[in-house]
Design a protein around this motif. Structure first.
Motif, PDB file in Angstrom:
ATOM      1  N   LYS A  77       0.821  -1.202   0.000  1.00 33.78           N
ATOM      2  CA  LYS A  77       0.000   0.000   0.000  1.00 33.78           C
ATOM      3  C   LYS A  77       0.859   1.258   0.000  1.00 33.78           C
ATOM      4  CE  LYS A  77      -4.198   1.857   1.958  1.00 33.78           C
ATOM      5  NZ  LYS A  77      -4.083   3.107   2.696  1.00 33.78           N
ATOM      6  N   SER A  80      -1.105   7.943  -2.367  1.00 33.40           N
ATOM      7  CA  SER A  80      -1.385   8.391  -3.728  1.00 33.40           C
ATOM      8  C   SER A  80      -0.763   9.751  -3.997  1.00 33.40           C
ATOM      9  CB  SER A  80      -2.894   8.488  -3.915  1.00 33.40           C
ATOM     10  OG  SER A  80      -3.405   9.498  -3.084  1.00 33.40           O
ATOM     11  N   ASN A 265     -19.184  21.236   7.048  1.00 33.76           N
ATOM     12  CA  ASN A 265     -19.876  20.677   8.198  1.00 33.76           C
ATOM     13  C   ASN A 265     -20.937  21.616   8.747  1.00 33.76           C
ATOM     14  OD1 ASN A 265     -19.925  18.319   9.740  1.00 33.76           O
ATOM     15  ND2 ASN A 265     -17.715  18.407   9.995  1.00 33.76           N
ATOM     16  N   GLY A 280     -18.027   9.577  -0.329  1.00 33.02           N
ATOM     17  CA  GLY A 280     -16.989   9.055   0.557  1.00 33.02           C
ATOM     18  C   GLY A 280     -16.243  10.175   1.258  1.00 33.02           C
ATOM     19  N   VAL A 281     -15.897  11.230   0.492  1.00 29.65           N
ATOM     20  CA  VAL A 281     -15.174  12.350   1.067  1.00 29.65           C
ATOM     21  C   VAL A 281     -16.053  13.100   2.068  1.00 29.65           C
ATOM     22  CG1 VAL A 281     -14.006  14.526   0.573  1.00 29.65           C
ATOM     23  CG2 VAL A 281     -13.745  12.587  -0.981  1.00 29.65           C
TER      24      VAL A 281
ATOM     25  N   THR B  54     -14.399  11.322  14.598  1.00 30.78           N
ATOM     26  CA  THR B  54     -14.507  11.884  13.248  1.00 30.78           C
ATOM     27  C   THR B  54     -15.575  12.974  13.194  1.00 30.78           C
ATOM     28  OG1 THR B  54     -13.988   9.679  12.474  1.00 30.78           O
ATOM     29  CG2 THR B  54     -14.714  11.255  10.836  1.00 30.78           C
ATOM     30  N   PHE B  58     -13.853  18.360  13.133  1.00 25.79           N
ATOM     31  CA  PHE B  58     -13.896  19.667  12.489  1.00 25.79           C
ATOM     32  C   PHE B  58     -15.127  20.472  12.864  1.00 25.79           C
ATOM     33  CE2 PHE B  58     -11.379  17.007   9.574  1.00 25.79           C
ATOM     34  CZ  PHE B  58     -10.174  17.661   9.756  1.00 25.79           C
ATOM     35  N   PHE B 247       1.473   8.577   6.219  1.00 23.10           N
ATOM     36  CA  PHE B 247       1.247   9.284   4.955  1.00 23.10           C
ATOM     37  C   PHE B 247       0.306   8.482   4.049  1.00 23.10           C
ATOM     38  CE2 PHE B 247       2.980  10.845   0.728  1.00 23.10           C
ATOM     39  CZ  PHE B 247       2.410  12.093   0.834  1.00 23.10           C
ATOM     40  N   LEU B 249      -2.058   6.668   5.057  1.00 22.02           N
ATOM     41  CA  LEU B 249      -3.403   6.829   5.606  1.00 22.02           C
ATOM     42  C   LEU B 249      -4.016   8.157   5.189  1.00 22.02           C
ATOM     43  CD1 LEU B 249      -3.304   5.560   9.274  1.00 22.02           C
ATOM     44  CD2 LEU B 249      -4.774   4.807   7.448  1.00 22.02           C
ATOM     45  N   LYS B 251      -3.230   9.838   2.331  1.00 25.64           N
ATOM     46  CA  LYS B 251      -3.460   9.903   0.887  1.00 25.64           C
ATOM     47  C   LYS B 251      -3.917   8.549   0.384  1.00 25.64           C
ATOM     48  CE  LYS B 251      -0.789  12.793  -1.221  1.00 25.64           C
ATOM     49  NZ  LYS B 251      -0.962  13.976  -2.043  1.00 25.64           N
ATOM     50  N   PRO B 257     -11.951   9.133   1.919  1.00 28.07           N
ATOM     51  CA  PRO B 257     -11.582  10.285   2.725  1.00 28.07           C
ATOM     52  C   PRO B 257     -10.267  10.023   3.450  1.00 28.07           C
ATOM     53  CG  PRO B 257     -13.311   9.030   3.789  1.00 28.07           C
ATOM     54  CD  PRO B 257     -13.102   8.406   2.446  1.00 28.07           C
ATOM     55  N   TYR B 260      -8.293  11.245   8.888  1.00 27.75           N
ATOM     56  CA  TYR B 260      -7.702  12.293   9.731  1.00 27.75           C
ATOM     57  C   TYR B 260      -7.553  11.868  11.189  1.00 27.75           C
ATOM     58  CZ  TYR B 260      -8.044  15.866   6.109  1.00 27.75           C
ATOM     59  OH  TYR B 260      -7.879  16.592   4.963  1.00 27.75           O
TER      60      TYR B 260
END
Lengths: 442, 296
Positions: A77, A80, A265, A280-281, B54, B58, B247, B249, B251, B257, B260
């Motif tokens: 892994k 990216s 948010n 997902g994001v 999570t 934020f 890193f 985790l 990217k 997502p 974080y």
């Protein structure tokens, strides 16, 4: 990230110095390749390594390993991004690249021009029928070769807060004019809110928007390239967003920052021009807003048109370093076309599959959890995906993207002319291609 | 941490001064406090952010602790069957063994450069000085190409070997040996019949210990925090140190997502060994002050 590229560049120029400093450490050895592939023997199973960044890819690959005892694949892994591209190219130069790499579409020309990727048209050429023509073109680079098998795609869509759109009386925009009108109306209703932001960190999104408008940034005929980043279509897109930033009707801060997460948010930003993977994001960045969003087609330049661009998406490629290219090509094809594999990619790795058949039904029969209020999410998405305009990538997309970050970063901050920033991006890209020794027309 | 060390010793030395000198200089105090706040705020942020789930990360007030610390720790440990702890062990291995070997090599080299006269000594020392000025990141890619040639890329050695030779460590050890070991002591040892190795081991080495602890700490922190070298060298994620591991985790591609909460919690945990190390080795630094007072 930019600084890392600079460091790497410095590193390469300092190679000579380092060689003399470390002469004592190097031993005269035969050239060898790292990774398990080199150790495979004739008697044992073929061992392949695969660099991927998708979450849970090891679980998907476990399915293959179970059903293919003679070809065992290990997932390593990686993170990216452009840094991985540098790492793959460096490893390939030293003969140590893995057998298979996950590569974003826009990185393919860079990898091909650095001689990293193997042509697998002999093994997998017949797979073209399983993908939309626009997607397949990205892995052939318009030639007869096949450099990768498409894995996932990211057609652009429009995501908005349904509840807040109703509250402020905004209409879901079907054209960019309406989009601008919405942004202005929201400013009048509540000046603390913004419709969205222009992010100078995300060149991929800008490229997708230009693609929608009909731009074709790189074209080649024979061995001659043409760079047209500041063509009329892209100028139109840059001018449009530049105006919105200039008159303050949208924000000018980058995406994917803690501040941006917060704005999504708490509803300070009401919409997001993004791709099919946005749920997902959003579930990670704005968990408090679950069930309050809706997805619609991207606004159009001419009313009634039906075109979208794409943002992201990646493919599975076989490297020239691999000693088992046939086996690797067989795996790449299975991973991205076999129904079991694609279902696992969708479920475990949150991929939106590139294969046309896989975009409806199966694992995509139900809407993503975050959009459970829009049950036909993936049916709509598949319709939009079919309207994706073809993309045209060149051999130095990374340079163009970092020029975008620099030039548009400044322009967005100063709310200055986006057209000038676009010219800078074009010139920087063109100059880099000439410096690298590509034949460039015009 | 170095700020902490001086911060602790400062009040003690101030109180030793006569009363008329004990007036507080407001400008420097405010300046130092501002500096301390500037350095500590990010640490506090990490500490507080690691306690948030999570959903809270934020959306709640930045400096208000959340309720997710335990579940964050659990999720982090559960991630790919405890991959994070493999990374931590890898980091401990690279930094611990690397710093130990580096301190040993620096000690011997520094001693030799400080106490022996031989042809080419200045040339070697000047080359080392040039090495001190060269940032290690510059060397990462050439080192990778060399390691690949030697068949060592993507192995534990590929990260360990380049960490052992530290020009700055040798430089420091040389300066320290020159300043703290009187030549007369070495001569006395030789007259008593000790071999050169025995002289180094039994006479010089104990006197150099505080300097070598410094070299060890410097190297440990440098290797622990190193990113580019292991990033370039390693492909196998089970050999990653914690910096490169976290890193991956962060990217995970566009469709997933960034994790974080896991990264923040992981960062917090990854700093703890450094803090423990500094606190436990601090007393050797105090020794440093005393050992400087040997008369020759």
């Amino acid at each position: 990230m930019l600084s890392m590229h600079r460091r790497i560049a410095i590193g390469l120029t300092a190679a000579g110095v380092a060689t003399s400093l470390l002469a004592g450490c190097s031993s005269s050895g035969s050239t060898s390749s790292a990774g398990a592939s080199a150790q495979a023997t004739a008697s044992g199973p073929v061992k392949l390594t695969y660099w991927s960044w998708a979450p849970n890819m090891d679980q998907v690959v476990a399915l293959w390993n179970k059903s293919h005892p003679n070809i065992q694949v290990t997932v390593e892994k990686q993170a990216s991004g452009d840094d991985l591209l540098t790492k793959v190219i460096t490893a390939a130069k030293a003969g140590g690249a893995p057998d298979l790499v996950q590569a974003e579409y826009q990185a393919l020309p860079t990898l091909v021009s650095n001689n990293v990727l193997a042509d697998i048209s002999k093994q997998d050429g017949s797979a073209s029928s399983k993908f939309a023509a626009g997607i397949w073109k990205q892995v052939t680079l318009g030639s007869n070769a096949v450099y990768a098998i498409p894995q996932d795609s990211g057609p652009l869509m429009f995501f908005y807060r349904k509840d807040l759109f109703a509250k402020y009386g905004l209409t879901v925009p079907t054209t960019w004019d309406q989009f601008a009108a919405d942004a202005a109306k929201l400013q009048k209703e509540d000046s603390t809110k913004k419709l969205t932001t222009f992010s100078s960190n995300d060149a991929g999104l800008f490229a997708g928007l230009a693609q929608q408008a009909g731009a074709s940034w790189w074209t080649s005929s024979g061995d001659t390239w043409k760079v047209a980043i500041n063509d009329a279509a892209t100028q139109k897109v840059a001018g449009f967003w530049g105006n919105l930033v200039k008159n303050g009707s949208i924000d000018n801060q980058p995406m994917y920052t803690p501040a941006w997460n917060k704005a999504l948010n708490d509803g300070t930003q009401l919409a997001w021009v993004s791709a099919v993977w946005a749920p997902g994001v959003l579930s990670g960045s704005a968990p408090a807003t679950k069930g309050k969003w809706a997805m619609a087609a991207l606004p159009q330049w001419t009313a009634g048109a039906n075109v979208t661009g794409s943002w992201g998406g990646s493919s599975t490629a076989v490297t020239n370093n691999s000693k088992h290219q046939d086996a690797a090509a067989q795996f790449a094809l299975w991973l991205n076309t076999d129904p079991t594999a694609v279902a696992a990619l969708v479920k475990d790795a949150s991929d939106y599959p590139a294969a046309s058949d896989a975009q409806s039904g199966g694992a995509l029969a139900t809407a993503p959890d975050f959009f459970s209020n829009q049950p036909d999410f993936y049916t709509t998405a598949a319709k939009i995906a079919a309207t994706t305009a073809p993309a045209a990538w060149g051999p130095n997309v990374n340079v163009a993207y970092s020029a975008f970050k620099d030039a548009f970063g400044k322009a967005a901050q100063n709310k200055s002319d986006f057209g000038a920033a676009l010219n800078t991006m074009d010139q920087t890209t063109l100059a880099d291609m000439q410096k690298q020794g590509f034949k460039v027309a015009g | 941490m170095t700020q902490d060390a001086t911060g602790v010793s400062a009040p003690a030395s101030v109180s030793a001064l006569p009363a008329r000198l004990r007036r507080i200089g407001w400008a420097p105090t405010v300046g130092l406090l501002a500096g301390a706040v500037y350095c500590l705020i990010p640490v506090v942020w990490v500490l507080i952010a690691a306690t948030k789930s999570t959903a809270q990360l934020f959306s709640t007030f930045t400096l208000f602790p959340g309720s997710g610390l335990l579940s964050n720790l659990h999720d982090l440990s559960a991630y790919r069957n405890g991959e994070f702890w493999t990374w931590m062990l890898n980091s401990a291995f690279y930094a611990g063994v690397g710093a130990l070997l580096s301190a040993a090599v620096s000690g011997i080299s520094g001693y030799a450069l400080a106490k022996y006269r031989f042809a080419g000594r200045n040339a070697i020392f000047n080359t080392l000085l040039a090495g001190v000025l060269m940032p290690p990141v510059v060397l990462a890619i050439p080192q990778y190409l060399l390691m690949a040639k030697a068949g060592l890329a993507d192995s534990y050695w590929s990260v360990l070997l380049p960490s052992i030779l530290s020009p700055y460590g040798i430089y420091l050890a040389r300066i320290y040996a020159a300043g703290s070991i009187p030549d007369s002591l070495l001569e006395a040892s030789r007259i008593d019949g000790a071999s050169e190795w025995r002289t180094f081991r039994s006479v010089a080495l104990p006197m150099m210990a505080p300097g070598l602890v410094t070299v060890f700490l410097f190297q440990f922190v440098a290797i622990w925090n190193n990113f580019l070298l292991p990033f370039i060298m390693l492909g196998d994620d089970s050999k990653f140190p914690v910096t490169v591991g976290l890193f991956t985790l962060l990217k995970q591609g566009a469709q997933a997502p960034s994790a974080y909460t896991l990264v923040v919690t992981g960062s917090l945990i990854s700093v703890l060994p450094l803090i423990v190390l500094f606190l436990s080795l601090q007393r050797y630094w105090r020794l440093d002050l005393l050992s400087g007072a040997v008369k020759s």
